[in-house]
Design a protein around this motif. Structure first.
Motif, PDB file in Angstrom:
ATOM      1  N   SER A  59      -0.586   8.941 -22.138  1.00 59.41           N
ATOM      2  CA  SER A  59      -1.598   9.183 -23.095  1.00 59.41           C
ATOM      3  C   SER A  59      -2.452  10.368 -23.121  1.00 59.41           C
ATOM      4  O   SER A  59      -3.157  10.583 -24.126  1.00 59.41           O
ATOM      5  CB  SER A  59      -2.619   7.762 -22.783  1.00 59.41           C
ATOM      6  N   GLY A  60      -2.373  11.066 -21.775  1.00 55.92           N
ATOM      7  CA  GLY A  60      -3.136  12.217 -21.601  1.00 55.92           C
ATOM      8  C   GLY A  60      -4.019  12.044 -20.668  1.00 55.92           C
ATOM      9  O   GLY A  60      -4.643  12.992 -20.256  1.00 55.92           O
ATOM     10  N   LEU A  61      -4.336  10.902 -20.429  1.00 58.54           N
ATOM     11  CA  LEU A  61      -5.557  10.709 -19.311  1.00 58.54           C
ATOM     12  C   LEU A  61      -4.831  10.683 -17.882  1.00 58.54           C
ATOM     13  O   LEU A  61      -3.478  10.598 -17.954  1.00 58.54           O
ATOM     14  CB  LEU A  61      -5.973   9.053 -19.482  1.00 58.54           C
ATOM     15  N   SER A  62      -5.566  11.110 -17.001  1.00 54.17           N
ATOM     16  CA  SER A  62      -5.108  11.452 -15.471  1.00 54.17           C
ATOM     17  C   SER A  62      -4.877   9.988 -14.961  1.00 54.17           C
ATOM     18  O   SER A  62      -5.320   9.184 -15.413  1.00 54.17           O
ATOM     19  CB  SER A  62      -6.119  11.966 -14.844  1.00 54.17           C
ATOM     20  N   LEU A  63      -3.786  10.009 -13.937  1.00 62.10           N
ATOM     21  CA  LEU A  63      -3.541   8.710 -13.316  1.00 62.10           C
ATOM     22  C   LEU A  63      -4.715   8.173 -12.665  1.00 62.10           C
ATOM     23  O   LEU A  63      -5.039   6.971 -12.433  1.00 62.10           O
ATOM     24  CB  LEU A  63      -2.299   9.000 -12.347  1.00 62.10           C
ATOM     25  N   GLU A  64      -5.797   9.022 -12.202  1.00 59.10           N
ATOM     26  CA  GLU A  64      -6.876   8.655 -11.533  1.00 59.10           C
ATOM     27  C   GLU A  64      -7.866   7.799 -12.514  1.00 59.10           C
ATOM     28  O   GLU A  64      -8.456   6.846 -12.260  1.00 59.10           O
ATOM     29  CB  GLU A  64      -7.798   9.658 -10.821  1.00 59.10           C
ATOM     30  N   GLU A  65      -7.792   8.392 -13.916  1.00 56.63           N
ATOM     31  CA  GLU A  65      -8.946   7.834 -14.794  1.00 56.63           C
ATOM     32  C   GLU A  65      -8.079   6.529 -15.047  1.00 56.63           C
ATOM     33  O   GLU A  65      -8.676   5.612 -15.273  1.00 56.63           O
ATOM     34  CB  GLU A  65      -8.648   8.486 -16.036  1.00 56.63           C
ATOM     35  N   LEU A  66      -6.920   6.232 -15.084  1.00 54.43           N
ATOM     36  CA  LEU A  66      -6.229   5.073 -15.653  1.00 54.43           C
ATOM     37  C   LEU A  66      -6.385   4.194 -14.477  1.00 54.43           C
ATOM     38  O   LEU A  66      -6.488   2.837 -14.630  1.00 54.43           O
ATOM     39  CB  LEU A  66      -4.567   5.375 -15.746  1.00 54.43           C
ATOM     40  N   TYR A  67      -6.112   4.419 -13.290  1.00 58.84           N
ATOM     41  CA  TYR A  67      -6.190   3.647 -12.064  1.00 58.84           C
ATOM     42  C   TYR A  67      -7.711   3.177 -12.137  1.00 58.84           C
ATOM     43  O   TYR A  67      -7.957   1.869 -11.806  1.00 58.84           O
ATOM     44  CB  TYR A  67      -5.989   4.583 -10.827  1.00 58.84           C
ATOM     45  N   ASN A  68      -8.674   4.021 -12.519  1.00 58.14           N
ATOM     46  CA  ASN A  68     -10.088   3.492 -12.199  1.00 58.14           C
ATOM     47  C   ASN A  68     -10.371   2.546 -13.364  1.00 58.14           C
ATOM     48  O   ASN A  68     -11.346   1.650 -13.237  1.00 58.14           O
ATOM     49  CB  ASN A  68     -11.237   4.665 -12.426  1.00 58.14           C
ATOM     50  N   LEU A  69      -9.705   2.615 -14.285  1.00 58.07           N
ATOM     51  CA  LEU A  69      -9.910   1.734 -15.429  1.00 58.07           C
ATOM     52  C   LEU A  69      -9.395   0.277 -15.241  1.00 58.07           C
ATOM     53  O   LEU A  69     -10.010  -0.996 -15.537  1.00 58.07           O
ATOM     54  CB  LEU A  69      -9.154   2.081 -16.673  1.00 58.07           C
ATOM     55  N   GLN A  70      -8.630  -0.011 -13.987  1.00 51.91           N
ATOM     56  CA  GLN A  70      -8.156  -1.088 -13.620  1.00 51.91           C
ATOM     57  C   GLN A  70      -9.109  -1.953 -12.666  1.00 51.91           C
ATOM     58  O   GLN A  70      -9.280  -3.008 -12.361  1.00 51.91           O
ATOM     59  CB  GLN A  70      -6.895  -1.092 -12.834  1.00 51.91           C
ATOM     60  N   LEU A  71     -10.114  -1.128 -12.193  1.00 55.60           N
ATOM     61  CA  LEU A  71     -11.033  -1.391 -11.227  1.00 55.60           C
ATOM     62  C   LEU A  71     -12.262  -2.251 -11.884  1.00 55.60           C
ATOM     63  O   LEU A  71     -13.056  -2.505 -11.172  1.00 55.60           O
ATOM     64  CB  LEU A  71     -11.530  -0.467 -10.428  1.00 55.60           C
ATOM     65  N   LYS A  72     -12.171  -1.774 -13.247  1.00 57.43           N
ATOM     66  CA  LYS A  72     -13.502  -2.419 -14.102  1.00 57.43           C
ATOM     67  C   LYS A  72     -13.765  -3.706 -13.967  1.00 57.43           C
ATOM     68  O   LYS A  72     -12.660  -4.616 -14.214  1.00 57.43           O
ATOM     69  CB  LYS A  72     -13.264  -1.706 -15.493  1.00 57.43           C
ATOM     70  N   PRO A  73     -14.652  -4.519 -13.655  1.00 58.66           N
ATOM     71  CA  PRO A  73     -14.857  -5.886 -13.662  1.00 58.66           C
ATOM     72  C   PRO A  73     -14.586  -6.476 -15.078  1.00 58.66           C
ATOM     73  O   PRO A  73     -14.883  -5.952 -16.104  1.00 58.66           O
ATOM     74  CB  PRO A  73     -16.307  -5.830 -13.418  1.00 58.66           C
ATOM     75  N   VAL A  74     -13.820  -7.551 -14.863  1.00 57.12           N
ATOM     76  CA  VAL A  74     -13.303  -8.306 -15.755  1.00 57.12           C
ATOM     77  C   VAL A  74     -14.455  -8.679 -17.023  1.00 57.12           C
ATOM     78  O   VAL A  74     -14.106  -8.542 -18.082  1.00 57.12           O
ATOM     79  CB  VAL A  74     -12.465  -9.587 -15.341  1.00 57.12           C
ATOM     80  N   ASN A  75     -15.349  -9.161 -16.309  1.00 59.03           N
ATOM     81  CA  ASN A  75     -16.676  -9.451 -17.268  1.00 59.03           C
ATOM     82  C   ASN A  75     -17.198  -8.319 -18.029  1.00 59.03           C
ATOM     83  O   ASN A  75     -17.933  -8.718 -19.013  1.00 59.03           O
ATOM     84  CB  ASN A  75     -17.642 -10.293 -16.568  1.00 59.03           C
ATOM     85  N   GLU A  76     -16.753  -7.221 -17.941  1.00 58.37           N
ATOM     86  CA  GLU A  76     -17.224  -6.005 -18.671  1.00 58.37           C
ATOM     87  C   GLU A  76     -16.158  -5.610 -19.563  1.00 58.37           C
ATOM     88  O   GLU A  76     -16.101  -4.421 -20.327  1.00 58.37           O
ATOM     89  CB  GLU A  76     -17.615  -4.558 -17.705  1.00 58.37           C
ATOM     90  N   THR A  77     -14.835  -6.358 -20.035  1.00 61.36           N
ATOM     91  CA  THR A  77     -13.559  -6.178 -20.843  1.00 61.36           C
ATOM     92  C   THR A  77     -13.782  -7.358 -21.695  1.00 61.36           C
ATOM     93  O   THR A  77     -14.351  -8.230 -21.701  1.00 61.36           O
ATOM     94  CB  THR A  77     -12.496  -5.981 -19.849  1.00 61.36           C
ATOM     95  N   VAL A  78     -12.785  -7.205 -22.510  1.00 61.26           N
ATOM     96  CA  VAL A  78     -12.551  -8.322 -23.732  1.00 61.26           C
ATOM     97  C   VAL A  78     -11.403  -9.078 -23.250  1.00 61.26           C
ATOM     98  O   VAL A  78     -10.813  -9.826 -23.850  1.00 61.26           O
ATOM     99  CB  VAL A  78     -12.245  -7.683 -25.059  1.00 61.26           C
ATOM    100  N   GLU A  79     -10.803  -9.056 -21.971  1.00 55.82           N
ATOM    101  CA  GLU A  79      -9.956  -9.893 -21.403  1.00 55.82           C
ATOM    102  C   GLU A  79     -10.112 -11.370 -21.376  1.00 55.82           C
ATOM    103  O   GLU A  79     -11.460 -11.724 -21.334  1.00 55.82           O
ATOM    104  CB  GLU A  79      -9.624  -9.436 -19.995  1.00 55.82           C
TER     105      GLU A  79
END
Length: 296
Positions: A59-79
């Motif tokens: 996508s062009g995003l860094s691995l660090e950015e992609l990794y940090n997105l995985q740490l986002k609390p689920v209640n702050e997502t549309v999951e």
């Protein structure tokens, strides 16, 4: 493919659900932090969870950015939490396999069950998938192959940037777990999880000099016991790679990662700890991977 002066490399990313996606991204980030970046391979093969990982790392995003997105609390997502009863899922697979003369017919029967199953609406599923991908367009400079299965015919299908299929739909199709998520509609046809063809589809990388395979769920590469819906076993994939001249390295979750991923691969609440465990494992194995990956 023809040999080059510089070894050609392929990265194969397996299925494994939401926690598998997080773990694979964690592994890749841990490796990069430790001095080895495998994401610049000439070919990336993604199946199910691996298709999402493949789309993200191109996508062009860094691995660090992609990794940090995985740490986002689920209640702050549309999951959205979904019910995944492993025994019922396995029963559906077994019923299709035992009543079919071949693996493609078995996949078609699984597709038939998936089409009839009560799930969330397809539009809702696509919104969730869209939230996971930072970019929704294929990277035209990268070779990414995403695997799926035609729900009606059981046929194995490969999507890439030349397929005239939106990246979001390709990833959604590849990760449409039968009976859990709705099959994805693409050009009037319906598609289900590419893991029904193979957990890795690693044979796509035949002929590449070095093939690095990340497997999020060890049972995906367990020896086949009797009939299966898979078009090919992992042992057969490895044999094809070896015959084509490829050197292969396979990694699977260590004990800490298996514990972190929890019992339900579709439980987004385990996403963060899965990514963290993957990062640690990536750091631990970086030296071994570097020796394999940087052969000149």
């Amino acid at each position: 493919m023809a040999k080059k002066d510089k070894p050609s490399k392929a990265l194969v990313l397996s299925g494994g659900g939401i926690t598998g996606t997080a773990w694979e991204l964690g592994v890749l980030f841990g490796l990069e932090e430790s001095g080895v970046d495998v994401t610049h391979a000439e070919l990336i093969v993604g199946t199910s969870a691996g298709s999402s990982v493949g789309a993200q790392i191109t996508s062009g995003l860094s691995l660090e950015e992609l990794y940090n997105l995985q740490l986002k609390p689920v209640n702050e997502t549309v999951e959205k939490q979904v019910d995944f009863e492993g025994h019922k899922f396995r029963q559906m697979m077994a019923a299709a396999i035992m009543s079919s003369p071949d693996s493609q017919t078995a996949r078609a029967l699984i597709g038939e069950a998936a089409l009839a199953a009560p799930t969330m609406e397809e539009d809702e599923r696509l919104k969730i998938m869209a939230s996971r991908l930072p970019v929704h367009e294929w990277n035209q400079e990268r070779k990414l192959i995403i695997n799926a299965v035609d729900a009606e015919t059981g046929e194995w299908v490969k999507f890439d940037q030349d397929s005239n299929v939106p990246l979001l739909l390709a990833v959604s199709a590849s990760s449409a777990v039968p009976g859990v998520y709705p099959p994805t509609t693409i050009n009037g046809r319906r598609y289900i999880d590419g893991g029904m063809s193979s957990g890795t589809n690693a044979d796509v990388a035949r002929g590449y000099d070095q093939v690095f395979i990340i497997v999020a769920e060890p049972n995906m590469i367990a020896p086949a016991m009797g009939p299966t819906m898979h078009r090919i076993t992992f042992e057969e994939e490895l044999a094809q790679l070896e015959t084509s001249g490829s050197q292969v390295m396979v990694i699977t979750p260590d004990e800490e990662s298996l514990q972190a991923k929890g019992p339900n691969p579709l439980d987004a609440n385990f996403r963060g700890v899965s990514a963290q465990a993957g990062r640690k494992q990536g750091q631990k194995i970086a030296g071994e991977v570097k020796l394999f990956w940087e052969i000149s």
